[in-house]
Design a protein around this motif. Structure first.
Motif, short mmCIF file in Angstrom:
data_model
loop_
_atom_site.label_atom_id
_atom_site.label_comp_id
_atom_site.label_asym_id
_atom_site.label_seq_id
_atom_site.Cartn_x
_atom_site.Cartn_y
_atom_site.Cartn_z
N SER A 202 0.85 -1.21 0.00
CA SER A 202 0.00 0.00 0.00
C SER A 202 0.88 1.26 0.00
CB SER A 202 -1.00 -0.01 1.16
OG SER A 202 -0.39 0.44 2.32
N TYR A 203 2.05 1.17 0.61
CA TYR A 203 2.98 2.30 0.56
C TYR A 203 3.36 2.63 -0.89
CZ TYR A 203 7.32 4.94 1.12
OH TYR A 203 8.29 5.89 1.03
N ASN A 204 3.49 1.57 -1.70
CA ASN A 204 3.85 1.76 -3.12
C ASN A 204 2.62 1.86 -4.03
OD1 ASN A 204 6.86 1.64 -3.20
ND2 ASN A 204 6.48 -0.29 -2.18
N ARG A 205 1.45 2.00 -3.43
CA ARG A 205 0.17 2.13 -4.15
C ARG A 205 -0.05 0.99 -5.14
NH1 ARG A 205 -0.71 7.64 -6.49
NH2 ARG A 205 1.52 8.02 -6.54
N ILE A 206 0.14 -0.22 -4.59
CA ILE A 206 -0.05 -1.42 -5.42
C ILE A 206 -1.35 -2.11 -4.98
CG2 ILE A 206 0.87 -3.71 -5.98
CD1 ILE A 206 3.68 -2.45 -5.39
N ALA A 207 -2.22 -2.40 -5.93
CA ALA A 207 -3.47 -3.08 -5.60
C ALA A 207 -3.27 -4.59 -5.66
CB ALA A 207 -4.54 -2.66 -6.59
N MET A 208 -3.91 -5.29 -4.74
CA MET A 208 -3.82 -6.76 -4.72
C MET A 208 -5.17 -7.32 -5.14
SD MET A 208 -0.90 -7.77 -3.70
CE MET A 208 0.55 -7.28 -2.80
N GLU A 209 -5.16 -8.22 -6.11
CA GLU A 209 -6.42 -8.77 -6.59
C GLU A 209 -6.36 -10.30 -6.43
OE1 GLU A 209 -9.02 -8.64 -10.72
OE2 GLU A 209 -6.85 -8.53 -10.80
N PHE A 210 -7.45 -10.87 -5.91
CA PHE A 210 -7.50 -12.33 -5.73
C PHE A 210 -8.53 -12.94 -6.67
CE2 PHE A 210 -5.88 -10.76 -1.71
CZ PHE A 210 -4.89 -11.67 -1.40
N ILE A 211 -8.14 -13.98 -7.41
CA ILE A 211 -9.12 -14.73 -8.21
C ILE A 211 -8.97 -16.18 -7.74
CG2 ILE A 211 -9.92 -15.30 -10.54
CD1 ILE A 211 -8.29 -12.96 -11.60
N LEU A 212 -9.62 -16.50 -6.64
CA LEU A 212 -9.37 -17.81 -6.02
C LEU A 212 -10.52 -18.76 -6.25
CD1 LEU A 212 -7.93 -16.48 -2.64
CD2 LEU A 212 -6.70 -17.07 -4.73
N ASP A 213 -10.17 -19.97 -6.62
CA ASP A 213 -11.19 -21.00 -6.78
C ASP A 213 -11.38 -21.65 -5.41
OD1 ASP A 213 -12.67 -23.22 -7.28
OD2 ASP A 213 -11.50 -23.89 -9.01
N GLU A 214 -12.58 -21.51 -4.88
CA GLU A 214 -12.83 -22.01 -3.51
C GLU A 214 -12.88 -23.54 -3.46
OE1 GLU A 214 -12.71 -20.16 -0.92
OE2 GLU A 214 -12.56 -18.29 -2.06
N ILE A 234 5.96 -12.57 -4.45
CA ILE A 234 5.19 -11.33 -4.29
C ILE A 234 6.15 -10.16 -3.98
CG2 ILE A 234 3.30 -10.18 -3.05
CD1 ILE A 234 2.24 -13.01 -2.38
N GLY A 235 7.17 -10.47 -3.16
CA GLY A 235 8.17 -9.44 -2.82
C GLY A 235 8.84 -8.89 -4.08
N ASN A 236 9.19 -9.79 -5.00
CA ASN A 236 9.80 -9.36 -6.26
C ASN A 236 8.83 -8.51 -7.08
OD1 ASN A 236 12.30 -10.51 -5.97
ND2 ASN A 236 11.74 -12.41 -7.00
N ALA A 237 7.55 -8.93 -7.08
CA ALA A 237 6.55 -8.17 -7.86
C ALA A 237 6.43 -6.75 -7.27
CB ALA A 237 5.21 -8.88 -7.83
N ILE A 238 6.45 -6.66 -5.95
CA ILE A 238 6.36 -5.33 -5.32
C ILE A 238 7.58 -4.49 -5.72
CG2 ILE A 238 6.39 -4.08 -3.11
CD1 ILE A 238 4.67 -6.31 -1.95
N ASP A 239 8.76 -5.11 -5.67
CA ASP A 239 9.99 -4.39 -6.07
C ASP A 239 9.86 -3.89 -7.51
OD1 ASP A 239 11.18 -4.86 -3.68
OD2 ASP A 239 12.42 -6.54 -4.35
N ALA A 240 9.32 -4.78 -8.38
CA ALA A 240 9.21 -4.42 -9.80
C ALA A 240 8.22 -3.27 -10.00
CB ALA A 240 8.80 -5.64 -10.61
N LEU A 241 7.18 -3.25 -9.16
CA LEU A 241 6.13 -2.23 -9.34
C LEU A 241 6.41 -0.94 -8.59
CD1 LEU A 241 3.02 -4.57 -9.02
CD2 LEU A 241 3.66 -3.28 -11.05
N ALA A 242 7.39 -1.01 -7.66
CA ALA A 242 7.61 0.12 -6.75
C ALA A 242 7.89 1.43 -7.49
CB ALA A 242 8.74 -0.21 -5.79
N GLU A 243 8.59 1.32 -8.61
CA GLU A 243 8.99 2.53 -9.35
C GLU A 243 7.79 3.19 -10.06
OE1 GLU A 243 12.56 3.26 -9.59
OE2 GLU A 243 12.39 1.86 -7.91
N GLY A 246 1.94 4.18 -8.64
CA GLY A 246 0.49 4.02 -8.84
C GLY A 246 0.17 3.11 -10.00
N ASP A 247 -1.09 2.61 -10.02
CA ASP A 247 -1.58 1.71 -11.07
C ASP A 247 -0.92 0.34 -11.07
OD1 ASP A 247 -3.42 3.43 -11.98
OD2 ASP A 247 -2.23 4.17 -13.67
N GLY A 248 -0.10 0.08 -10.07
CA GLY A 248 0.52 -1.25 -9.99
C GLY A 248 -0.53 -2.24 -9.51
N ASN A 269 1.67 -6.25 -13.28
CA ASN A 269 1.73 -5.44 -14.52
C ASN A 269 2.93 -4.50 -14.47
OD1 ASN A 269 0.76 -3.80 -12.54
ND2 ASN A 269 -0.83 -2.83 -13.75
N GLY A 270 4.05 -5.06 -14.00
CA GLY A 270 5.29 -4.28 -13.86
C GLY A 270 6.08 -4.19 -15.17
#
Ligand SMILES: Nc1ncnc2c1ncn2[C@@H]1O[C@H](COP(=O)(O)OP(=O)(O)O)[C@@H](O)[C@H]1O
Ligand SMILES: [Mg+2]
Length: 336
Positions: A202-214, A234-243, A246-248, A269-270
């Protein structure tokens, strides 16, 4: 087999790991050369046939006609043979790269285990001595800056704890910790992993979306190791999107792709990766991050752990579009 229902699927053929881009180039080349020979066949054979039928110089025309047919047959044959050779070469390259990975991991695993064991002993001594100092400190009367000493001691003990976690991870990487097998609720675990990193996201304004099959099955696996795998990706994805500023977006999905296989996809979408970077991401110590930020161990640990759990990891990445990691996990472990 069902495929990941994420956005990358729309623009790409089914994921084939690090070699996807090369393979697609080859496919494009083959399509082009097939098209070219078809056009040549039509352009040369049709007029020649007409000439052969209507012409008075039938013998010469038939001779030229046969010669051209022979040239075209040779061209087609050589194209088919080169295509086969090219495919065989690509397959061989893929096989060698995959075969080499466990070797690299085995040697890095041995090194990691050695380092972890060596560090554990002095760590235990530091911890013990810090405890002793703390006991003496608590018993001693007040003196100037007593609170500073207390703070320093807490700092030492915290750092020791951190080092212990690191050495434990290294031993885990070298498969020298006990694996605790149990039924794992993958969807709950994905939420747990995201909770760990929610603040950073959230600090890097990254949205998390879940598409989970229950309705997916609960694999017989190791909760801690899977958590580590998800955290690293997920940590890598955050790093990639940090720059991005927004819109991550990171999309986490789960689905049952076969009776015995649960698939977990983590996509972002990094900035994506070049084919060159993709070739090396599972290599120990490979990083594109600046010194101090990346260790280059995250994905090699992911690779080692998922293999240890009987699963596979695949990556599809497009420069400028994003990256998707696809993890296939068996519901039941094969007997040793
Ligand atoms: N989601 C992603 N998007 C773009 N690049 C990535 C992503 N995940 C991993 N990478 C690339 O893979 C490299 C290796 O990752 P990793 O093994 O976790 O090491 P580190 O994170 O310490 O660099 C990263 O440095 C980065 O270049
Ligand atoms: Mg990493």
């Amino acid at each position: 087999m069902k495929k990941c229902s994420l956005w990358l699927e729309k623009i790409l053929p089914p994921p084939r790991g690090n070699f996807m881009i090369r393979a697609d180039l080859d496919k494009g080349y083959r399509r082009f050369s097939r098209g070219l020979s078809l056009i040549l066949t039509v352009l040369v054979l049709v007029p020649m046939s007409i000439i052969a039928i209507v012409s008075r110089y039938q013998q010469i025309t038939i001779f030229i006609f046969c010669a051209l047919v022979a040239v075209l047959v040779v061209f087609q044959l050589s194209e088919a043979i080169t295509g086969h050779l090219r495919e065989a070469g690509l397959k061989r390259e893929q096989f060698l790269a995959r075969a080499e990975q466990p070797n690299k991991l085995a040697s890095i695993g041995r090194l990691a285990a050695g380092v972890a064991h060596e560090i554990n002993n002095p760590l235990a001594i530091i911890n013990q001595q810090a405890g002793l100092i703390q006991d003496i400190h608590e018993m001693s009367p007040d003196f100037p800056h007593k609170d500073m000493v207390e703070e320093s001691l807490a700092g030492i003990q915290n750092s020791v704890q951190r080092c212990k976690i690191i050495t434990h991870r290294l031993l885990g990487f070298a498969h020298q910790t006990k694996v605790k097998m149990e039924e794992v609720d993958i969807n709950a675990l994905l939420h747990e992993a995201v909770d760990f990193l929610a603040e950073e996201a959230s600090y890097n304004r990254i949205a998390m979306e879940f598409i989970l099959d229950e309705d997916i099955q609960r694999p017989w696996s190791d909760h801690g190791e899977l958590l580590q795998i998800f955290l690293n990706i997920i940590g890598n994805a955050i790093d990639a999107l940090a720059e991005r500023g927004g819109d991550g977006r990171i999309t986490l999905s789960s689905q049952q792709v076969a009776p015995e296989i649960v698939r977990i996809c983590i996509a972002d979408n990094g900035p994506g990766m070049t084919a060159e970077v993709q070739q090396h991401i599972f290599d120990p110590f490979f990083t594109t991050k600046e010194t101090g930020r990346g260790t280059g161990l995250g994905l090699s640990i992911v690779y080692g752990l998922i293999r240890n759990l009987g699963g596979t990891v695949n990556v599809v990445s497009v420069k400028g579009k994003g990256t998707e990691f696809e993890l296939d996990l068996p519901v039941h472990q094969e007997e040793e």
